[in-house]
Design a protein around this motif. Structure first.
Motif, PDB file in Angstrom:
ATOM      1  N   GLY A 132       0.825  -1.201   0.000  1.00 30.03           N
ATOM      2  CA  GLY A 132       0.000   0.000   0.000  1.00 30.03           C
ATOM      3  C   GLY A 132       0.863   1.256   0.000  1.00 30.03           C
ATOM      4  O   GLY A 132       2.100   1.181   0.126  1.00 30.03           O
ATOM      5  N   LYS A 133       0.245   2.406  -0.194  1.00 25.88           N
ATOM      6  CA  LYS A 133       0.961   3.696  -0.124  1.00 25.88           C
ATOM      7  C   LYS A 133       1.420   3.952   1.314  1.00 25.88           C
ATOM      8  O   LYS A 133       1.018   3.230   2.244  1.00 25.88           O
ATOM      9  N   GLU A 134       2.238   4.978   1.510  1.00 28.97           N
ATOM     10  CA  GLU A 134       2.765   5.327   2.835  1.00 28.97           C
ATOM     11  C   GLU A 134       1.653   5.399   3.887  1.00 28.97           C
ATOM     12  O   GLU A 134       1.785   4.904   4.996  1.00 28.97           O
ATOM     13  N   ASP A 135       0.514   5.987   3.455  1.00 29.00           N
ATOM     14  CA  ASP A 135      -0.569   6.164   4.452  1.00 29.00           C
ATOM     15  C   ASP A 135      -1.399   4.875   4.596  1.00 29.00           C
ATOM     16  O   ASP A 135      -2.436   4.870   5.235  1.00 29.00           O
ATOM     17  N   GLY A 136      -0.942   3.802   3.952  1.00 31.21           N
ATOM     18  CA  GLY A 136      -1.632   2.509   4.108  1.00 31.21           C
ATOM     19  C   GLY A 136      -2.758   2.308   3.107  1.00 31.21           C
ATOM     20  O   GLY A 136      -3.353   1.245   3.045  1.00 31.21           O
ATOM     21  N   SER A 137      -3.007   3.328   2.280  1.00 30.98           N
ATOM     22  CA  SER A 137      -4.125   3.189   1.314  1.00 30.98           C
ATOM     23  C   SER A 137      -3.676   2.353   0.109  1.00 30.98           C
ATOM     24  O   SER A 137      -2.506   1.967   0.007  1.00 30.98           O
ATOM     25  N   GLU A 138      -4.623   2.121  -0.788  1.00 32.64           N
ATOM     26  CA  GLU A 138      -4.364   1.246  -1.951  1.00 32.64           C
ATOM     27  C   GLU A 138      -3.140   1.723  -2.742  1.00 32.64           C
ATOM     28  O   GLU A 138      -2.845   2.919  -2.776  1.00 32.64           O
ATOM     29  N   PRO A 139      -2.455   0.809  -3.430  1.00 30.06           N
ATOM     30  CA  PRO A 139      -1.231   1.142  -4.185  1.00 30.06           C
ATOM     31  C   PRO A 139      -1.430   2.234  -5.237  1.00 30.06           C
ATOM     32  O   PRO A 139      -0.519   2.966  -5.564  1.00 30.06           O
ATOM     33  N   ASN A 140      -2.644   2.299  -5.815  1.00 25.17           N
ATOM     34  CA  ASN A 140      -2.982   3.432  -6.707  1.00 25.17           C
ATOM     35  C   ASN A 140      -4.480   3.677  -6.655  1.00 25.17           C
ATOM     36  O   ASN A 140      -5.194   2.985  -5.910  1.00 25.17           O
ATOM     37  N   ASN A 141      -4.976   4.583  -7.482  1.00 26.69           N
ATOM     38  CA  ASN A 141      -6.383   5.040  -7.345  1.00 26.69           C
ATOM     39  C   ASN A 141      -7.330   4.319  -8.299  1.00 26.69           C
ATOM     40  O   ASN A 141      -8.457   4.748  -8.507  1.00 26.69           O
ATOM     41  N   TRP A 142      -6.889   3.192  -8.871  1.00 28.73           N
ATOM     42  CA  TRP A 142      -7.726   2.524  -9.865  1.00 28.73           C
ATOM     43  C   TRP A 142      -9.059   2.072  -9.290  1.00 28.73           C
ATOM     44  O   TRP A 142      -9.136   1.637  -8.120  1.00 28.73           O
ATOM     45  N   GLY A 143     -10.108   2.157 -10.160  1.00 29.16           N
ATOM     46  CA  GLY A 143     -11.439   1.670  -9.791  1.00 29.16           C
ATOM     47  C   GLY A 143     -11.704   0.341 -10.479  1.00 29.16           C
ATOM     48  O   GLY A 143     -11.222   0.097 -11.588  1.00 29.16           O
ATOM     49  N   SER A 144     -12.499  -0.493  -9.811  1.00 31.42           N
ATOM     50  CA  SER A 144     -12.888  -1.784 -10.389  1.00 31.42           C
ATOM     51  C   SER A 144     -14.067  -1.605 -11.349  1.00 31.42           C
ATOM     52  O   SER A 144     -14.852  -0.674 -11.202  1.00 31.42           O
ATOM     53  N   CYS A 145     -14.211  -2.486 -12.328  1.00 32.34           N
ATOM     54  CA  CYS A 145     -15.355  -2.459 -13.238  1.00 32.34           C
ATOM     55  C   CYS A 145     -16.661  -2.670 -12.473  1.00 32.34           C
ATOM     56  O   CYS A 145     -17.738  -2.341 -12.980  1.00 32.34           O
ATOM     57  N   PHE A 146     -16.541  -3.263 -11.281  1.00 34.01           N
ATOM     58  CA  PHE A 146     -17.762  -3.529 -10.497  1.00 34.01           C
ATOM     59  C   PHE A 146     -17.855  -2.594  -9.296  1.00 34.01           C
ATOM     60  O   PHE A 146     -18.369  -2.957  -8.243  1.00 34.01           O
TER      61      PHE A 146
END
Ligand code: TEU
Length: 558
Positions: A132-146
């Protein structure tokens, strides 16, 4: 010169097994049910069945989340049932093409169960893991198709894994040679069983860029992954490897589902001489008109539809082969979306749409129930939906306050995938003869009128019209190989085009409106020597009246 081959001359019928025919009363379609309906498909005249996934699956995405590629889903039956169906189909001269879902597996697949166990597990690199990113969030901002983020955090190894679809559909890492080998071995196993090809689920997404940077959000909640995960750097390399190691060794048909593909890219995926696939499903005509992502409650202007479909007819010509479709298990019913499902026009407009598509150059795909003129379901409550994409989209768009409940319901009624997933309507008995139990999703209330039994008995039905069109394709090479030319490009009411092959010509004319339209037949087709190949009205045609009746379709041959 276009090389003549069996899959260019074939008509393919897509079966969504969950909704096709239930033989054991559990309310879910199954393989024995399919076998019991092969004579119906033989009567229709189709050549190939594209079978949506029947492999073992927890059904988070109705079988497009596979937990064992070489076992049959419990609800659908056994491998013996499959072998019997394959044999019975082949006895009838019908080929079976399997749905190959290898961009991702189920999170219950043994590969993923192992992969998530530890950083040094032999299967770790079968999937795409990132810190994850430094702040623990997802590795990037991608959205899922669902809906939601395209990453899910996994406690065991304090990392995230990528899922472009549901969190229960982790993406495979195709850069890992072991993944490619496992997939190719599994494909070989199915080909050695005697299947006749593959439809390849989101095959344009299997190669990701090395770097996985944030995507453009364009005012949405998440970033767009497509520049980094659609038509990626190695997609053609991997398909050529697949072709060399598996596909080229069998007389099979392949069609790649290539979301976002352009004509130029299609020439690579499905070029006559690129040694990848035979054809692709492009999405330009069905992706027209989105307002909130794919979601909208408005119809697409005919001029836009004609422009898109004509582009694919003229620009692929001679270099790659088109697949032709209005419907599949992800799209709403075409008679509701592009035609007119009011009772007085349903039948006419369904036949008009069939004429418009089946007279084009390419391999036509008929989705189960399309040949009956099945319509969208009259949804009026969220509890009626089953599809993960629709349910999550409602939660995200309405939940975030960007779309009202009323507008989102209109969008779902027009475009939800569940419109195509209500049970096949076999007859006028309970649950349309689909099941003796309670169906997993409600049957369309119009099944007393719209059903196979009634339509087989009615020579003027949509069923018999599709049967005629399929029969004509076998008799007239011009339908398969003739050159296409659009007429009246600016008309918002009439879709007209010609086909030409070795001096023979067809004129195809379709009125997409519920109004009479002036139409002057081109001189070359005006005389009586031009024969009427097929028409959805009886009696005088536009050559005498100079008009097209509501939803009139006619094909003149010279
Ligand atoms: O669909 C891929 C895809 O692009 C979907 O997002 C599709 O375009 C969308 O649902 C249209 O509304 C394939 C399968 O056809 C679909 O059923 C699966 O859910 C998906 O892949 C994941 O396997």
């Amino acid at each position: 010169m276009i090389k003549e081959t069996w899959w260019k001359e074939a008509v393919v019928y897509q079966i969504y097994p969950r909704s096709f025919m239930d033989s054991d009363g559990d309310g879910i379609g199954d393989i024995k049910g399919i076998t019991s309906k092969l004579d119906y498909l033989k009567l229709l005249g189709i050549d190939v069945i594209w079978l949506s996934p029947v492999y073992k699956s927890p059904n988070d995405d109705n079988g497009y989340d596979i937990s064992d590629y070489q076992e049959i889903m419990d609800e659908f039956g056994t491998m013996e049932d499959f072998d019997e169906m394959l044999g019975e189909a082949h006895k009838r001269g019908i080929k079976i093409v399997m749905d190959l879902v290898v961009n991702h597996t189920s999170d219950e697949h043994q590969w993923f169960v192992e992969s998530r166990k530890s950083l040094d597990n032999p299967y770790r690199d079968y999937y795409i893991w990132r810190k994850g990113k430094e702040d623990g969030s997802e590795p990037n901002n991608w959205g899922s198709c669902f809906s939601g983020p395209a990453w899910k955090y996994d406690e065991a190894t304090d990392m995230y894994f990528l899922h472009l679809f549901s969190p229960k559909q982790p993406d495979l890492n195709w850069d890992n040679e072991a993944v490619r080998k496992s997939v190719f071995d599994m494909m070989t196993w199915w080909c050695d069983k005697g299947i006749d090809g593959f439809r390849m689920d989101v095959i344009s997404m299997i190669s990701k860029t090395k770097e996985l940077p944030d995507g453009e959000t364009r005012g949405g909640l998440y970033g767009d992954f497509s520049p980094y995960s659609v038509h990626g750097p190695n997609v053609h390399k991997y398909l050529k490897e697949m072709n060399e190691k598996v596909l080229s060794r069998y007389d099979i048909m392949t069609v790649g589902e290539a979301a976002g593909v352009t004509v130029e890219q299609a020439k690579q995926y499905a070029g006559e001489h690129t040694d990848e696939l035979n054809m692709v499903f492009q999405f330009e005509h069905v992706d027209l008109g989105g307002k909130y992502g794919k979601w909208s409650d408005t119809r697409v202007p005919l001029t836009e539809l004609k422009k898109t479909m004509s582009k694919w007819q003229t620009e692929l010509k001679g270099e790659a082969w088109n697949s032709l479709y209005w419907e599949n298990h992800d799209q709403p019913r075409s008679v509701s979306r592009f035609g007119d499902d009011r009772p007085q026009y349903r039948d006419l407009s369904a036949k008009m749409l069939a004429t418009c598509l089946h007279m084009m150059q390419g391999t036509p795909y008929v989705y189960q129930g399309e040949e009956l003129g099945m319509t969208n379901y009259p949804f009026n409550d969220m509890s009626q939906f089953r599809d993960i994409e629709s349910i999550n989209a409602y939660k995200e768009w309405v939940g975030s306050g960007r779309v009202s409940h009323e507008e989102m319901m209109r969008c779902l009624c027009l475009k939800s995938r569940d419109n195509a997933r209500t049970p096949m309507q076999w007859d006028a008995s309970g649950h349309a003869g689909f099941t003796k139990g309670i169906p997993w999703i409600a049957v369309n209330p119009n099944y007393q009128e719209v059903n196979a039994s009634r339509e087989i008995a009615d020579e003027e039905s949509v069923f018999h019209y599709y049967k005629k069109l399929i029969g004509l394709r076998k008799q007239h090479k011009i339908m398969v190989y003739g050159d296409y030319e659009l007429l009246l490009p600016d008309s918002g009411e009439i879709f007209a085009y010609t086909r030409t092959l070795d001096g023979e010509r067809l004129l195809v004319v379709c009125n997409f409106t519920d109004k009479e339209q002036e139409f002057r037949v081109p001189e070359a087709f005006a005389g009586d020597e031009a024969l009427c190949m097929i028409a959805n009205y009886k009696g005088d045609d536009c050559r005498k009246s100079g008009k097209l009746r509501p939803y009139e379709a006619i094909v003149l041959q010279k």
